[in-house]
Motif scaffolding. Structure first.
Motif, PDB file in Angstrom:
ATOM      1  N   LYS A 290     -31.237 -46.251  51.361  1.00 62.31           N
ATOM      2  CA  LYS A 290     -30.760 -44.914  51.717  1.00 62.31           C
ATOM      3  C   LYS A 290     -31.810 -43.839  51.433  1.00 62.31           C
ATOM      4  O   LYS A 290     -31.545 -42.654  51.647  1.00 62.31           O
ATOM      5  CB  LYS A 290     -29.476 -44.581  50.941  1.00 62.31           C
ATOM      6  CG  LYS A 290     -28.281 -45.417  51.352  1.00 62.31           C
ATOM      7  CD  LYS A 290     -27.837 -45.117  52.771  1.00 62.31           C
ATOM      8  CE  LYS A 290     -26.451 -45.683  53.085  1.00 62.31           C
ATOM      9  NZ  LYS A 290     -26.329 -47.128  52.912  1.00 62.31           N
TER      10      LYS A 290
ATOM     11  N   PHE B 184     -22.463 -48.955  48.700  1.00 63.91           N
ATOM     12  CA  PHE B 184     -23.309 -48.826  47.517  1.00 63.91           C
ATOM     13  C   PHE B 184     -24.735 -48.545  47.984  1.00 63.91           C
ATOM     14  O   PHE B 184     -25.291 -49.265  48.806  1.00 63.91           O
ATOM     15  CB  PHE B 184     -23.258 -50.115  46.700  1.00 63.91           C
ATOM     16  CG  PHE B 184     -23.958 -50.036  45.369  1.00 63.91           C
ATOM     17  CD1 PHE B 184     -23.312 -49.524  44.260  1.00 63.91           C
ATOM     18  CD2 PHE B 184     -25.266 -50.493  45.226  1.00 63.91           C
ATOM     19  CE1 PHE B 184     -23.948 -49.460  43.024  1.00 63.91           C
ATOM     20  CE2 PHE B 184     -25.904 -50.430  43.999  1.00 63.91           C
ATOM     21  CZ  PHE B 184     -25.250 -49.920  42.892  1.00 63.91           C
ATOM     22  N   SER B 185     -25.341 -47.484  47.466  1.00 61.01           N
ATOM     23  CA  SER B 185     -26.640 -47.021  47.962  1.00 61.01           C
ATOM     24  C   SER B 185     -27.795 -47.578  47.128  1.00 61.01           C
ATOM     25  O   SER B 185     -27.702 -47.638  45.900  1.00 61.01           O
ATOM     26  CB  SER B 185     -26.707 -45.490  47.920  1.00 61.01           C
ATOM     27  OG  SER B 185     -25.690 -44.921  48.705  1.00 61.01           O
TER      28      SER B 185
ATOM     29  N   ILE C 201     -26.153 -43.297  39.119  1.00 59.21           N
ATOM     30  CA  ILE C 201     -27.203 -44.119  39.719  1.00 59.21           C
ATOM     31  C   ILE C 201     -27.814 -44.966  38.609  1.00 59.21           C
ATOM     32  O   ILE C 201     -28.295 -44.430  37.604  1.00 59.21           O
ATOM     33  CB  ILE C 201     -28.302 -43.254  40.370  1.00 59.21           C
ATOM     34  CG1 ILE C 201     -27.726 -42.365  41.461  1.00 59.21           C
ATOM     35  CG2 ILE C 201     -29.420 -44.136  40.931  1.00 59.21           C
ATOM     36  CD1 ILE C 201     -28.742 -41.399  42.069  1.00 59.21           C
TER      37      ILE C 201
ATOM     38  N   TYR D 108     -31.844 -46.765  46.459  1.00 57.82           N
ATOM     39  CA  TYR D 108     -32.978 -45.870  46.625  1.00 57.82           C
ATOM     40  C   TYR D 108     -34.217 -46.553  46.058  1.00 57.82           C
ATOM     41  O   TYR D 108     -34.168 -47.097  44.952  1.00 57.82           O
ATOM     42  CB  TYR D 108     -32.748 -44.551  45.874  1.00 57.82           C
ATOM     43  CG  TYR D 108     -31.522 -43.796  46.288  1.00 57.82           C
ATOM     44  CD1 TYR D 108     -31.445 -43.173  47.537  1.00 57.82           C
ATOM     45  CD2 TYR D 108     -30.417 -43.692  45.438  1.00 57.82           C
ATOM     46  CE1 TYR D 108     -30.313 -42.476  47.907  1.00 57.82           C
ATOM     47  CE2 TYR D 108     -29.286 -42.991  45.812  1.00 57.82           C
ATOM     48  CZ  TYR D 108     -29.238 -42.385  47.047  1.00 57.82           C
ATOM     49  OH  TYR D 108     -28.111 -41.692  47.431  1.00 57.82           O
TER      50      TYR D 108
ATOM     51  N   SER E 248     -21.273 -52.429  40.392  1.00 56.88           N
ATOM     52  CA  SER E 248     -20.941 -51.655  41.596  1.00 56.88           C
ATOM     53  C   SER E 248     -19.445 -51.553  41.822  1.00 56.88           C
ATOM     54  O   SER E 248     -18.985 -50.718  42.605  1.00 56.88           O
ATOM     55  CB  SER E 248     -21.608 -52.280  42.832  1.00 56.88           C
ATOM     56  OG  SER E 248     -20.975 -53.501  43.208  1.00 56.88           O
TER      57      SER E 248
ATOM     58  N   ALA F 278     -24.877 -46.297  43.037  1.00 59.53           N
ATOM     59  CA  ALA F 278     -26.215 -46.463  43.588  1.00 59.53           C
ATOM     60  C   ALA F 278     -27.145 -47.103  42.561  1.00 59.53           C
ATOM     61  O   ALA F 278     -26.867 -47.144  41.363  1.00 59.53           O
ATOM     62  CB  ALA F 278     -26.787 -45.115  44.040  1.00 59.53           C
TER      63      ALA F 278
ATOM     64  N   GLU G 282     -29.216 -38.735  51.085  1.00 57.40           N
ATOM     65  CA  GLU G 282     -30.009 -39.674  51.873  1.00 57.40           C
ATOM     66  C   GLU G 282     -31.386 -39.072  52.085  1.00 57.40           C
ATOM     67  O   GLU G 282     -31.521 -37.863  52.291  1.00 57.40           O
ATOM     68  CB  GLU G 282     -29.347 -39.969  53.217  1.00 57.40           C
ATOM     69  CG  GLU G 282     -28.173 -40.914  53.131  1.00 57.40           C
ATOM     70  CD  GLU G 282     -27.852 -41.562  54.477  1.00 57.40           C
ATOM     71  OE1 GLU G 282     -28.799 -42.061  55.130  1.00 57.40           O
ATOM     72  OE2 GLU G 282     -26.674 -41.529  54.865  1.00 57.40           O
TER      73      GLU G 282
ATOM     74  N   PRO H 109     -23.089 -41.546  50.201  1.00 54.48           N
ATOM     75  CA  PRO H 109     -24.218 -41.462  49.279  1.00 54.48           C
ATOM     76  C   PRO H 109     -24.318 -40.067  48.658  1.00 54.48           C
ATOM     77  O   PRO H 109     -23.940 -39.068  49.272  1.00 54.48           O
ATOM     78  CB  PRO H 109     -25.428 -41.747  50.184  1.00 54.48           C
ATOM     79  CG  PRO H 109     -24.882 -42.445  51.378  1.00 54.48           C
ATOM     80  CD  PRO H 109     -23.497 -41.899  51.569  1.00 54.48           C
TER      81      PRO H 109
ATOM     82  N   LYS I  36     -31.441 -47.088  41.705  1.00 54.48           N
ATOM     83  CA  LYS I  36     -32.855 -46.786  41.951  1.00 54.48           C
ATOM     84  C   LYS I  36     -33.625 -48.051  41.641  1.00 54.48           C
ATOM     85  O   LYS I  36     -33.687 -48.496  40.488  1.00 54.48           O
ATOM     86  CB  LYS I  36     -33.334 -45.624  41.086  1.00 54.48           C
ATOM     87  CG  LYS I  36     -34.825 -45.323  41.285  1.00 54.48           C
ATOM     88  CD  LYS I  36     -35.315 -44.214  40.374  1.00 54.48           C
ATOM     89  CE  LYS I  36     -36.822 -44.008  40.542  1.00 54.48           C
ATOM     90  NZ  LYS I  36     -37.356 -42.947  39.646  1.00 54.48           N
TER      91      LYS I  36
END
Length: 295
Positions: free
Chosen positions: A202, A183-184, A133, A186, A154, A161, A6, A3, A163
């Protein structure tokens, strides 16, 4: 891929003085955030009032941010617009300036279909070599990135990532069930940090983190460690979280950044400061929290 960060990333406000960007206050705010355990700084996002900033201000803010941070935490540049070419240009500038990643909002007003979203984000990601992101906030843009679209995007090596400011944890679950574990995700909503983290998120790209980054990071770390007190401790933060949600972001939170000395309580039209009878209770709530008084 690891990531970008985090925990708590802060969607930074842009401080003003006499309707000009207050770069001294911006630098001091950066130091405050790093000193209080923010894990990443997001510059020129929605909270930073980027639609009202000139191109020169956007570039100077990012340059100032990268120079001031000096590698201590990742800097993520908000470079998404409703123009693919402008987003490409800003993203290339961000990479050249030393940003650690970019955040791309879905196109607004001239919103596209899902095929258009894939083409838009891919065209930008193809032109840079830093992480991307995606930013899904349908309440502001009028459209959402479908879970299957996130999955397809992705697969791009630079898109790492999302959001997620959808505000519906069923959407979060659907995305998490589809994408690779590297793949993160948030959260983009301060008030769902514990639940989002418990699902496998994450971290959080936070508004309230502008004023209480360390407290929010502590909750994230507690949740990840299985600390049974993390949720109850999070509840003690809710008065401040609710206070910054009382009106359109970033109108309330800038009352609190001003209280901390990071610029005047000033916004650019079409945003206006809160009327005093609304502003003062928010400030009182924040100051009571800082003194350890339950409200």
């Amino acid at each position: 891929m690891s990531p970008i960060f985090e925990g708590i990333g802060v969607a930074m406000t842009t401080p003003f003085k006499d309707n000009q960007v207050d770069y001294d206050a911006f630098r001091r705010h950066i130091e405050y955030l790093i000193d209080n355990n923010a894990q990443s700084l997001i510059i020129n996002g929605t909270t930073g009032e980027s639609p009202t900033l000139s191109d020169e201000e956007i570039k100077n803010l990012l340059k100032t941010g990268v120079e001031t941070v000096a590698g201590r935490v990742p800097v993520i540049a908000g470079t998404g617009t409703n123009s693919t070419q402008k987003s490409i240009d800003l993203s290339i500038f961000a990479e050249e300036t030393g940003a650690d990643g970019v955040m791309l909002i879905t196109p607004y007003y001239n919103k596209s279909n899902q095929r258009g979203l894939i083409a838009h984000f891919t065209a930008i990601a193809d032109q840079i070599n830093i992480p991307v992101i995606l930013y899904n906030v349908p309440g502001r843009t009028g459209m959402s990135i479908e879970a299957e679209t996130v999955l397809e995007l992705s697969h791009h090596k630079n898109i790492v990532a999302l959001k997620d400011a959808v505000g519906d944890l069923n959407y979060t679950i659907n995305v998490l069930n589809l994408v690779d574990s590297e793949f993160s995700l948030y959260s983009g909503n301060d008030d769902n940090l514990p639940d989002f983290t418990a699902l496998g998120g994450k971290g959080l790209i936070s508004v309230v983190g502008n004023v209480i980054p360390g407290e929010m990071q502590d909750i994230y770390e507690g949740m990840k460690a299985g600390d049974q007190t993390a949720r109850s401790r999070f509840n003690t933060l809710m008065p401040v979280i609710n206070a910054v949600q009382i009106d359109v972001n970033p109108i309330p939170v800038k009352a609190l950044t001003a209280e901390l000395g990071f610029g005047e309580y000033a916004l650019r039209l079409p945003l206006l400061p809160l009327e005093e009878e609304v502003r003062q209770p928010i400030v009182d709530t924040f100051n009571a929290f800082r003194k350890g008084v339950r409200v």
